[in-house]
Structure formats: C-alpha cells, structure tokens
Design an enzyme around this catalytic site. Structure first.
Site, mmCIF file in Angstrom:
data_model
loop_
_atom_site.group_PDB
_atom_site.id
_atom_site.type_symbol
_atom_site.label_atom_id
_atom_site.label_comp_id
_atom_site.label_asym_id
_atom_site.label_seq_id
_atom_site.Cartn_x
_atom_site.Cartn_y
_atom_site.Cartn_z
ATOM 1 N N GLU A 104 0.862 -1.185 0.000
ATOM 2 C CA GLU A 104 0.000 0.000 0.000
ATOM 3 C C GLU A 104 0.896 1.232 0.000
ATOM 4 O O GLU A 104 1.730 1.423 0.889
ATOM 5 C CB GLU A 104 -0.963 0.028 1.191
ATOM 6 N N GLU B 97 4.816 5.165 3.834
ATOM 7 C CA GLU B 97 4.125 6.421 4.175
ATOM 8 C C GLU B 97 5.144 7.366 4.839
ATOM 9 O O GLU B 97 5.739 6.990 5.859
ATOM 10 C CB GLU B 97 2.963 6.124 5.139
ATOM 11 N N ASP C 143 9.112 7.603 1.391
ATOM 12 C CA ASP C 143 8.592 7.634 0.024
ATOM 13 C C ASP C 143 8.538 6.218 -0.561
ATOM 14 O O ASP C 143 9.548 5.505 -0.559
ATOM 15 C CB ASP C 143 9.529 8.526 -0.808
ATOM 16 N N ASP D 276 -2.372 12.124 -2.867
ATOM 17 C CA ASP D 276 -2.465 13.595 -2.901
ATOM 18 C C ASP D 276 -2.822 14.022 -4.327
ATOM 19 O O ASP D 276 -2.123 13.657 -5.268
ATOM 20 C CB ASP D 276 -1.121 14.207 -2.495
ATOM 21 N N LYS E 76 -3.918 21.862 -8.510
ATOM 22 C CA LYS E 76 -3.532 23.057 -9.291
ATOM 23 C C LYS E 76 -2.600 22.663 -10.435
ATOM 24 O O LYS E 76 -1.671 21.878 -10.235
ATOM 25 C CB LYS E 76 -2.798 24.052 -8.386
ATOM 26 N N ASP F 238 -10.998 10.985 -5.562
ATOM 27 C CA ASP F 238 -12.281 11.685 -5.692
ATOM 28 C C ASP F 238 -12.062 13.044 -6.366
ATOM 29 O O ASP F 238 -12.813 13.982 -6.132
ATOM 30 C CB ASP F 238 -13.015 11.799 -4.341
ATOM 31 N N ARG G 169 -10.794 7.278 7.130
ATOM 32 C CA ARG G 169 -11.292 8.578 7.593
ATOM 33 C C ARG G 169 -11.050 9.653 6.541
ATOM 34 O O ARG G 169 -11.871 10.518 6.319
ATOM 35 C CB ARG G 169 -10.561 8.961 8.894
#
Ligand SMILES: C[S@@+](CC[C@H](N)C(=O)[O-])C[C@H]1O[C@@H](n2cnc3c(N)ncnc32)[C@H](O)[C@@H]1O
Length: 222
Positions: A54, A79, A106, A128, A132, A164, A203
């Site tokens: 993951e 992570e 990373d 992430d 922009k 999303d 969450r």
C-alpha cells in the site's frame, strides 16, 4: 528513487505524538521496518502466499484491516507522514498483526529496492491530488512510477487506484493505459463507480475533499 523525483506528498509531521505512539515508533518500528538496501520480501515471510504493497497508507485503517483479513499475505506499507506511521503501529499492536512491514518514507525509495515480479497487489488510495495545474508534476502517477509498478508486479498482479478528483481520475487512467503494461479491468460503469467489494473506507476518504464521487480504477499487470 530515480533522477530528481519531485515530492509527491505534503507534510511529514503533524501534531506532537502522544507518549504511547512515540514509544511505539521508537520500539516497534525498528522491528517491523523494512531492511535498507535491496531485499526480497518473500524471504521475510517465507510462508506468505501473496505480497501486497500500500502506497501512502495515511492513518493505516485500510492497510491494517486488509492485513487482518488476510494473514496469509505479507502487507508492505510506505508512508512518509510520521503521525500516520504511528497510527498504523497502534493498529498493528491492537490487532496483533504479524504480517505487516513498513517503510516510513517515500514508496518510490521502497519499490526501487524490490526485485522484479515480487508483488501481487498494489493499492494507491486517494493519493495527494495536486489539483492546481502548476502542481500536476507532483502527482505520483507518472511514467517513471508506473515503470516501477510494472517491474515489481508479478504478471497477473493487480493495482487499485482511487481518487475523488475527476481530473486526477482521467489523468491516472490515461497514464496507466498509455503505459502499455496494464489492462483496465472495468467492463461497465459500476466497476469504476462502486467501491470494490473488499475495500475498507478510511477517515480521509470519508472527508470527501475532492470534486467528485470516488472513482475506482483496477488494473492487471499484463
Ligand atoms: C490524501 S492521503 C490518503 C491516505 C490514505 N491512502 C487514505 O485513503 O486514507 C495521501 C497519502 O499519501 C502519502 N504519500 C504521498 N506521496 C507518497 C509517496 N511517494 N510515497 C508514500 N506515500 C506517499 C501522503 O503522505 C498521504 O498520507
């Protein structure tokens, strides 16, 4: 990591850790942290039937729940957000998981240390989004990362990507398909609109910070 890879994540530290979590980081992480340098994950858990990774597990809700469900899989996690790593360590302890190994950094520095054709599954959930235009170059999904995903996945191995953000969904789909080593498994709209049956909501996902309903893309390494 390869040449001058840009940072794909935001902060690496949040609030000061509670003492129990700080202790876990100090005591538990060295035990289940992945070795430095090149290594074969299969040798870490010879009885594991599958090896999963993951990328960017956040608070670790998904990773811990998957590892609990599948004790026969070795689940690797990467992570860089230290509070997330500590949160996952707390879950590992309370669920008494023995099939998780971590890289507190990373994911691209981890995949580069894995042999070819090692992984059965890769999860990239709500990475992430960098919405922009001037930040698009920071998105994780780019040809160099996909080369590494293709190299480290077994033939028939699977990648799950979710976002999303509508623009990132289109961006990721185009890059996976252009790459040539991945087949998109969707056959009908429900396949990318509905969460996969084995998904575990986090969450972060529940905050619904993006601009569309989650899009679920599943690919097979050809
Ligand atoms: C928006 S959060 C989502 C967390 C989690 N996947 C979830 O769905 O709850 C994205 C996470 O990916 C991590 N991340 C970003 N780039 C990464 C990279 N190159 N390697 C590992 N993690 C990364 C970030 O630190 C952050 O915790």
């Amino acid at each position: 990591m390869g040449k001058a890879e840009l940072r794909t994540y935001g902060r690496t530290k949040g609030r000061t850790l509670k003492p129990r979590r700080a202790r876990l980081l100090e005591a538990r992480l060295p035990q289940i942290g992945l070795p430095a340098g090149r290594f074969d994950p299969g040798a870490l858990a010879p009885s594991a039937r599958e090896i999963w990774l993951e990328v960017g597990f956040g608070g670790g809700e998904h990773l811990a729940a998957q590892a609990a469900r599948r004790p026969d899989a070795l689940v690797l996690g990467a992570e860089p957000f230290v509070n997330g790593v500590a949160a996952l360590l707390a879950r590992i302890e309370s669920l008494r998981l023995e099939n998780v190994r971590l890289h507190p950094g990373d994911a691209r520095a981890l995949t580069g240390r894995l042999p070819d054709a090692t992984l059965d599954r890769i999860f990239i959930l709500f990475p992430d989004p960098w919405p922009k235009t001037r930040h698009w170059k920071r998105r994780l999904i780019e040809p160099g990362f996909l080369d590494e995903a293709a190299r480290t996945l077994k033939s028939g191995g699977r990648v799950r990507f979710a976002t999303d953000w509508a623009d990132y969904a289109n961006w990721a789909l185009a890059r996976f398909l252009e790459h040539g080593a991945f087949r998109w498994t969707a056959e009908r709209a429900a396949d990318w609109r509905a969460p996969p049956i084995d998904h575990v909501t986090t969450r972060y996902q529940e905050k619904a910070l993006g601009d569309c309903a989650p899009v679920w893309l599943e690919f097979v390494r050809t």
